[in-house]
Motif scaffolding. Structure first.
Motif, PDB file in Angstrom:
ATOM      1  N   LYS A  73      38.120  43.269  95.451  1.00 21.17           N
ATOM      2  CA  LYS A  73      37.955  44.092  94.257  1.00 21.17           C
ATOM      3  C   LYS A  73      39.170  43.936  93.360  1.00 21.17           C
ATOM      4  CE  LYS A  73      34.101  46.048  95.695  1.00 21.17           C
ATOM      5  NZ  LYS A  73      33.850  45.212  96.843  1.00 21.17           N
ATOM      6  N   VAL A  74      38.948  44.179  92.067  1.00 22.23           N
ATOM      7  CA  VAL A  74      40.053  44.167  91.123  1.00 22.23           C
ATOM      8  C   VAL A  74      40.945  45.371  91.400  1.00 22.23           C
ATOM      9  CG1 VAL A  74      40.648  44.386  88.693  1.00 22.23           C
ATOM     10  CG2 VAL A  74      38.683  43.038  89.349  1.00 22.23           C
ATOM     11  N   ASN A  75      42.234  45.160  91.430  1.00 22.99           N
ATOM     12  CA  ASN A  75      43.157  46.268  91.694  1.00 22.99           C
ATOM     13  C   ASN A  75      43.210  47.214  90.496  1.00 22.99           C
ATOM     14  OD1 ASN A  75      43.926  45.249  94.216  1.00 22.99           O
ATOM     15  ND2 ASN A  75      45.408  43.865  93.256  1.00 22.99           N
ATOM     16  N   ASN A  92      43.327  37.854  85.823  1.00 22.02           N
ATOM     17  CA  ASN A  92      42.464  36.981  86.604  1.00 22.02           C
ATOM     18  C   ASN A  92      41.019  37.045  86.118  1.00 22.02           C
ATOM     19  OD1 ASN A  92      44.287  35.966  88.780  1.00 22.02           O
ATOM     20  ND2 ASN A  92      44.533  38.148  89.181  1.00 22.02           N
ATOM     21  N   ALA A  93      40.331  35.923  86.215  1.00 26.56           N
ATOM     22  CA  ALA A  93      38.913  35.877  85.850  1.00 26.56           C
ATOM     23  C   ALA A  93      38.088  36.643  86.881  1.00 26.56           C
ATOM     24  CB  ALA A  93      38.445  34.429  85.775  1.00 26.56           C
ATOM     25  N   HIS A  94      37.039  37.318  86.407  1.00 28.00           N
ATOM     26  CA  HIS A  94      36.170  38.082  87.302  1.00 28.00           C
ATOM     27  C   HIS A  94      34.739  37.560  87.216  1.00 28.00           C
ATOM     28  CE1 HIS A  94      34.763  40.174  83.714  1.00 28.00           C
ATOM     29  NE2 HIS A  94      36.001  40.597  83.451  1.00 28.00           N
ATOM     30  N   ILE A  95      33.850  38.192  87.958  1.00 24.61           N
ATOM     31  CA  ILE A  95      32.486  37.686  88.056  1.00 24.61           C
ATOM     32  C   ILE A  95      31.756  37.730  86.711  1.00 24.61           C
ATOM     33  CG2 ILE A  95      31.509  39.921  88.748  1.00 24.61           C
ATOM     34  CD1 ILE A  95      29.575  38.349  90.553  1.00 24.61           C
ATOM     35  N   LYS A 107      28.616  50.041  85.536  1.00 29.39           N
ATOM     36  CA  LYS A 107      29.328  49.037  84.757  1.00 29.39           C
ATOM     37  C   LYS A 107      30.586  48.627  85.506  1.00 29.39           C
ATOM     38  CE  LYS A 107      31.563  48.290  80.281  1.00 29.39           C
ATOM     39  NZ  LYS A 107      31.933  48.902  78.979  1.00 29.39           N
ATOM     40  N   MET A 108      30.841  47.323  85.549  1.00 24.12           N
ATOM     41  CA  MET A 108      32.020  46.827  86.236  1.00 24.12           C
ATOM     42  C   MET A 108      33.251  47.069  85.370  1.00 24.12           C
ATOM     43  SD  MET A 108      32.732  43.010  87.724  1.00 24.12           S
ATOM     44  CE  MET A 108      33.221  42.355  86.130  1.00 24.12           C
ATOM     45  N   GLY A 112      35.487  46.083  90.156  1.00 22.24           N
ATOM     46  CA  GLY A 112      35.453  44.713  89.665  1.00 22.24           C
ATOM     47  C   GLY A 112      35.562  43.703  90.799  1.00 22.24           C
ATOM     48  N   ILE A 113      34.997  42.523  90.592  1.00 23.67           N
ATOM     49  CA  ILE A 113      35.015  41.467  91.610  1.00 23.67           C
ATOM     50  C   ILE A 113      35.666  40.225  91.005  1.00 23.67           C
ATOM     51  CG2 ILE A 113      33.615  40.021  93.118  1.00 23.67           C
ATOM     52  CD1 ILE A 113      31.422  42.194  92.923  1.00 23.67           C
TER      53      ILE A 113
END
Length: 485
Positions: A483-485, A36-39, A267-268, A275-276
């Motif tokens: 949040k990213v899993n 999936n795309a993130h911020i 850092k994400m 992650g978002i």
């Protein structure tokens, strides 16, 4: 006015002069659709969309190419976990990412290039590098670029090569003449997707993709090449080496890098669990709010996402549309004047900000200074024509950033509805409680009236007593986002 931009290639701010007058050829490294795309993906896409839009606003004809990497190790591994064909897996995420970027009001590029659509062009590119002595075929069927054959390798980073390699993950692979050499063609592993080539079954390396696709669609020398600053080395360094080795020409005249995304200073990353996802942002916030959060930052700087950041932008957006809604009502019989002093002033300020290396931070600050000015005009209940002119100018000019374009009534309804729903209260219940409170005050039961005020406050509803009666509004409060899993 002359557009000045910071050119990473020279480390200086320069006047922007394209190769052909009135025409801009721009390429930006896009997304590897392994998940999936993130911020971070959204940040890069928004930045280069704004750059493209502003260049068009300045009168340039822009051909903008952005790629999707739709085959790589992660895509293959993730598809295997889900028992999917890698190409079908990638296609699914390309379609999903496109929908999400559309929802963020990002224009699709002129050309949306995919790696797998250009494999033969990459094979041809690699073959020419071999012929010129800049690449070699290893015994295992892989093809590597010979870094020692390009004398300027490492100069893009403005540091020596040893420093550049520090902390960079190197693939120490059998068949390399030098650990610094990088793969142009990888032989296919067992049960992996592959294409036929003069060197056997395999697929291209990552770096060759962008060189091939950018030159195919834009020519041997680009005006602008961009991407996140994490791509500067080795990806962009390698692009320059292989492209200029092939053509003997400068690969791109201007290089632009956007900053990285951090969350609370870190850092994400998936490993940190901070992650978002873009899909979660779009559920929580309107595109105006997200873009405002991303663009109030200098594009070259890292973007630090902190608690309450999006809600702060939502408050600003809510205020702006309340002001716009008021102007629409009181100025419904007025016609905006595009020759007004306000229109010229707002446009000049916008151009001055954006000509200074796409300073969206200053441009947005200027816009909200005018919102403050409009609020003061509303309080004084005069200057209706001026208010109509200022609002029209903001809507027209800030279309370049794709901000402030919503119908104010719809925007306000959506934000109010969101917070009423979050707090489990309806507009009907609010009005009933306000009426009860009114009756209690009339009967001098002030303690009960205060309890109703407290009840409303606890449900995120603010009330204000005026001569005309009691007004209510929502309170925008911080929310946790996915949040990213």
């Amino acid at each position: 006015m002359s557009l000045k931009l910071y050119n990473v290639l020279t480390g200086k701010r320069e006047n922007f002069i394209p190769q052909e007058e009135g025409i801009v050829k721009m390429y930006a490294c896009g997304i590897t659709v392994s998940d999936n795309a993130h911020i971070g993906h959204a940040y890069q896409a928004v930045i280069f969309d704004v750059i493209r839009r502003y260049l068009e606003f300045k009168g340039y004809k822009v051909t903008y190419v952005r790629n999707y990497t739709d085959v790589d190790d992660k895509i293959i591994a993730n598809a295997r976990k889900k028992n999917e064909n890698p190409l079908e897996y990638a296609e699914r995420f390309i379609e999903k990412t496109n929908r999400e970027l559309d929802a963020l009001a990002i224009q699709r590029p002129t050309i949306q290039a995919r790696a797998t659509d250009n494999i033969q062009d990459m094979i041809n590119f690699i073959s020419k590098l071999i012929e010129k002595g800049h690449a070699y075929v290893a015994d295992n069927g892989c093809v590597y670029f010979d870094v020692s054959s390009f004398k300027n390798y490492g100069s893009f980073g403005h540091r020596n090569l040893d420093d550049l390699l520090t902390g960079v993950r190197k693939d120490i692979e059998p068949g390399k003449l030098d650990d610094r050499d990088f793969a142009l063609w990888k032989n296919a592993g067992d049960d992996e997707i592959y294409w036929e080539s003069p060197w056997g079954k395999g697929r291209t390396g990552w770096h060759i993709e962008c060189s091939t696709m950018s030159m195919k669609y834009l020519g041997e020398t680009l005006d602008i090449h961009g991407g996140g600053k994490d791509l500067r080395f080795p990806h962009h360094e390698n692009e320059i080496a292989q492209s200029e080795s092939l053509t003997g020409k400068r690969f791109s005249n201007y290089w632009l890098h956007n900053g990285l995304v951090k969350v609370n200073g870190q850092k994400m990353s998936k490993s940190l669990g901070n992650g978002i996802l873009l899909q979660d942002l779009l559920i929580e916030y309107d595109s105006d709010v997200i873009k405002l959060a991303l663009l109030q930052n200098n594009y070259k700087s890292d973007l630090n996402i902190t608690e309450g950041m999006f809600e702060n932008c939502e408050k600003k957006t809510y205020l702006l549309y309340k002001v716009f809604d008021h102007i629409d009502r009181v100025g419904k019989d007025y016609v905006a004047n595009k020759d007004s002093k306000y229109y010229k002033e707002i446009k000049e300020k916008f151009i001055e900000a954006m000509d200074s290396d796409f300073n969206t931070s200053l441009a947005i600050s200027d816009a909200f200074n005018y919102i403050s000015q409009l609020s003061q005009m509303i309080d004084k209940k005069n200057h209706v024509q001026d208010m109509v002119d200022i609002k029209a100018a903001l809507v027209d000019i800030y279309n370049v950033l794709e901000l402030f374009q919503e119908d104010p009534k719809i925007a306000l309804k959506n934000i109010r509805g969101k917070y009423l729903n979050l707090n489990g209260i309806t507009e009907e219940k609010i009005l009933n409680l306000i009426e009860q409170r009114k009756q209690m005050k009339e009967s001098k039961d002030y303690s009960s009236a205060d309890r109703i005020r407290e009840m409303l406050t606890n449900n995120g509803v603010l009330i204000k007593d005026t001569r005309e009666g009691t007004e209510w509004d929502i309170e925008i409060s911080p929310r946790k986002i996915g949040k990213v899993n």
